[in-house]
Design a protein around this motif. Structure first.
Motif, mmCIF file in Angstrom:
data_model
loop_
_atom_site.group_PDB
_atom_site.id
_atom_site.type_symbol
_atom_site.label_atom_id
_atom_site.label_comp_id
_atom_site.label_asym_id
_atom_site.label_seq_id
_atom_site.Cartn_x
_atom_site.Cartn_y
_atom_site.Cartn_z
ATOM 1 N N GLN A 125 0.726 -1.186 -0.047
ATOM 2 C CA GLN A 125 0.099 -0.018 0.222
ATOM 3 C C GLN A 125 0.913 1.428 0.029
ATOM 4 O O GLN A 125 0.405 2.341 -0.548
ATOM 5 C CB GLN A 125 -0.976 0.069 1.235
ATOM 6 C CG GLN A 125 -2.007 -0.868 1.188
ATOM 7 C CD GLN A 125 -3.156 -0.833 2.137
ATOM 8 O OE1 GLN A 125 -2.942 -0.258 3.209
ATOM 9 N NE2 GLN A 125 -4.259 -1.383 2.084
ATOM 10 N N ARG A 126 2.257 1.123 0.608
ATOM 11 C CA ARG A 126 2.978 2.318 0.568
ATOM 12 C C ARG A 126 3.655 2.449 -0.726
ATOM 13 O O ARG A 126 3.898 3.483 -1.234
ATOM 14 C CB ARG A 126 3.904 2.197 1.749
ATOM 15 C CG ARG A 126 3.081 2.472 3.127
ATOM 16 C CD ARG A 126 4.049 2.725 4.280
ATOM 17 N NE ARG A 126 3.387 2.730 5.677
ATOM 18 C CZ ARG A 126 4.025 3.051 6.682
ATOM 19 N NH1 ARG A 126 5.510 2.989 6.871
ATOM 20 N NH2 ARG A 126 3.304 3.007 7.749
ATOM 21 N N PHE A 127 4.178 1.593 -1.000
ATOM 22 C CA PHE A 127 5.384 1.606 -2.134
ATOM 23 C C PHE A 127 4.861 1.216 -3.602
ATOM 24 O O PHE A 127 5.333 1.723 -4.593
ATOM 25 C CB PHE A 127 6.498 0.569 -2.028
ATOM 26 C CG PHE A 127 7.385 0.800 -0.689
ATOM 27 C CD1 PHE A 127 8.231 2.086 -0.688
ATOM 28 C CD2 PHE A 127 7.191 0.272 0.652
ATOM 29 C CE1 PHE A 127 8.737 2.433 0.419
ATOM 30 C CE2 PHE A 127 7.815 0.654 1.569
ATOM 31 C CZ PHE A 127 8.619 1.668 1.477
ATOM 32 N N THR A 128 3.774 0.532 -3.795
ATOM 33 C CA THR A 128 3.243 0.406 -5.037
ATOM 34 C C THR A 128 2.858 1.654 -5.872
ATOM 35 O O THR A 128 3.313 1.708 -7.101
ATOM 36 C CB THR A 128 1.785 -0.630 -4.999
ATOM 37 O OG1 THR A 128 2.288 -1.788 -4.610
ATOM 38 C CG2 THR A 128 1.344 -0.925 -6.383
ATOM 39 N N PRO A 129 2.057 2.497 -5.185
ATOM 40 C CA PRO A 129 1.855 3.965 -5.764
ATOM 41 C C PRO A 129 3.131 4.562 -6.241
ATOM 42 O O PRO A 129 3.318 5.104 -7.221
ATOM 43 C CB PRO A 129 1.052 4.520 -4.744
ATOM 44 C CG PRO A 129 0.565 3.422 -4.036
ATOM 45 C CD PRO A 129 1.424 2.325 -3.858
#
Length: 360
Positions: free
Chosen positions: A346-350
């Motif tokens: 949730q933090r690094f995918t975007p």
């Protein structure tokens, strides 16, 4: 674009498909923990046939969860690639795969390096190479046992991107891609040429192609060519599954599988995705299935090697009975998958998706 008025409108989230993905992952985990009947594992201290005298026969079929994964992947990749530019498609796939994968590689490497964990870690050079997802073609040791399936996925993404997304996705091009890949994969197997086998994946191509055909059915249930793609892919898929996984009934066999049951499971996998495509499972729209779908990928990455650590600690270290160990290990890996999803994906995918989009 063709679409039947009686057919379902394409949806961005098919929750029944999320549930099927998690079920396929649990099948694979069941195979790893209890389906290798003739193999003595260090974690259990004996074979699965000893730990699960009856269940190991059925858990041996759990490896077919991979084939179901590939059918789902064909469906989802065609859905996600439709209307996207090559750049957006690449950024979407890379940002979806890599953050959780990198975290899993680092986590497994660190855990295996602990003095109290009795598993041999790969060399530092091979561990670093694993971060590229190219360890298998380069002949390096794998940190994650399941990463061979990711290598198959990456090759599928590359073929689909080059042949369909790059020139522009439309029904005619997708149908042509499926037809050409089906024939080329059969010729590759007949030629016995290693490069063509690596490139065209004849043993896995029918599942990806079948999933693509089912997405075309999702767009237009009266599309005869799409149904033809699905039918041929099912026929080829059951053949490859039996050829690869059937084992004769022998006390010395790694695991025994019936060809009839293999065909049945492959058929059920195709049929279930078809039911999703036709909208027959639209009532299965429970919100928690979205969470289940989100946990599937990180669970799949970590369940095997880290699961063995938990099995050994619970069963041999604390004396927990076999079935309790089995269920507690599944629960522990699902909890770890939630942590990876919450704090990594949730933090690094975007961030990765945005960085790739801007950088390219």
């Amino acid at each position: 674009m063709r679409r039947s008025a009686a057919g379902p409108e394409p949806k961005t989230r098919l929750r029944a498909l999320d549930g099927l993905r998690l079920l396929a992952a649990l099948m694979v985990a069941g195979y790893h923990y209890g389906g290798r009947g003739g193999e003595i594992t260090e974690a259990w201290g004996s074979s699965a046939a000893v730990q699960f005298p009856t269940a190991h026969v059925w858990l041996a079929y759990g490896c077919l969860g991979v084939q179901i994964f590939f059918v789902i992947s064909g469906f989802v990749i065609c859905l996600s690639g439709w209307g996207r530019t090559p750049l957006a498609f690449f950024a979407s796939r890379a940002s979806r795969l890599m953050p959780a994968y990198w975290a899993a590689v680092v986590l497994v490497t660190l855990v295996f390096a602990l003095p109290m964990v009795a598993y041999q870690a790969v060399s530092p050079s091979d561990a670093l190479l694993n971060l590229t997802l190219l360890q298998q073609p380069l002949g390096a040791d794998r940190v994650l046992g399941v990463c061979w399936t990711l290598w198959a996925e990456v090759r599928f993404y590359a073929l689909f991107a080059l042949c369909v997304v790059l020139p522009g996705v439309n029904r005619r091009r997708v149908v042509l891609f499926c037809a050409v890949w089906t024939l080329a994969a059969a010729l590759a197997q007949a030629s016995d040429e290693p490069f063509l086998d690596v490139l065209l994946m004849p043993q896995y191509a029918p599942y990806f192609i079948g999933g693509i055909g089912l997405y075309l059915v999702h767009r237009d249930r009266r599309d005869a060519l799409a149904w033809g793609i699905v039918g041929v892919s099912w026929l080829l898929g059951q053949h490859h599954a039996v050829a690869e996984l059937w084992r004769p009934d022998s006390p010395d066999a790694f695991s025994y599988r019936s060809s009839a049951v293999i065909i049945l499971i492959v058929t059920v996998g195709f049929a279930t995705v078809a039911a999703v495509a036709l909208g027959a499972l639209n009532r299965i729209d429970w919100p928690w299935l979205t969470v289940a779908g989100a946990l599937t990928y990180p669970f799949y990455l970590v369940h095997e090697h880290l699961g063995w650590v938990v099995v050994g600690w619970l069963h041999r270290g604390l004396g927990v009975p076999s079935w309790a160990t089995f269920l507690l290990t599944l629960a522990a890996m699902l909890a770890l998958a939630w942590l990876l999803h919450r704090f990594v994906e949730q933090r690094f995918t975007p961030l990765l998706r945005n960085a790739l989009t801007k950088g390219l």
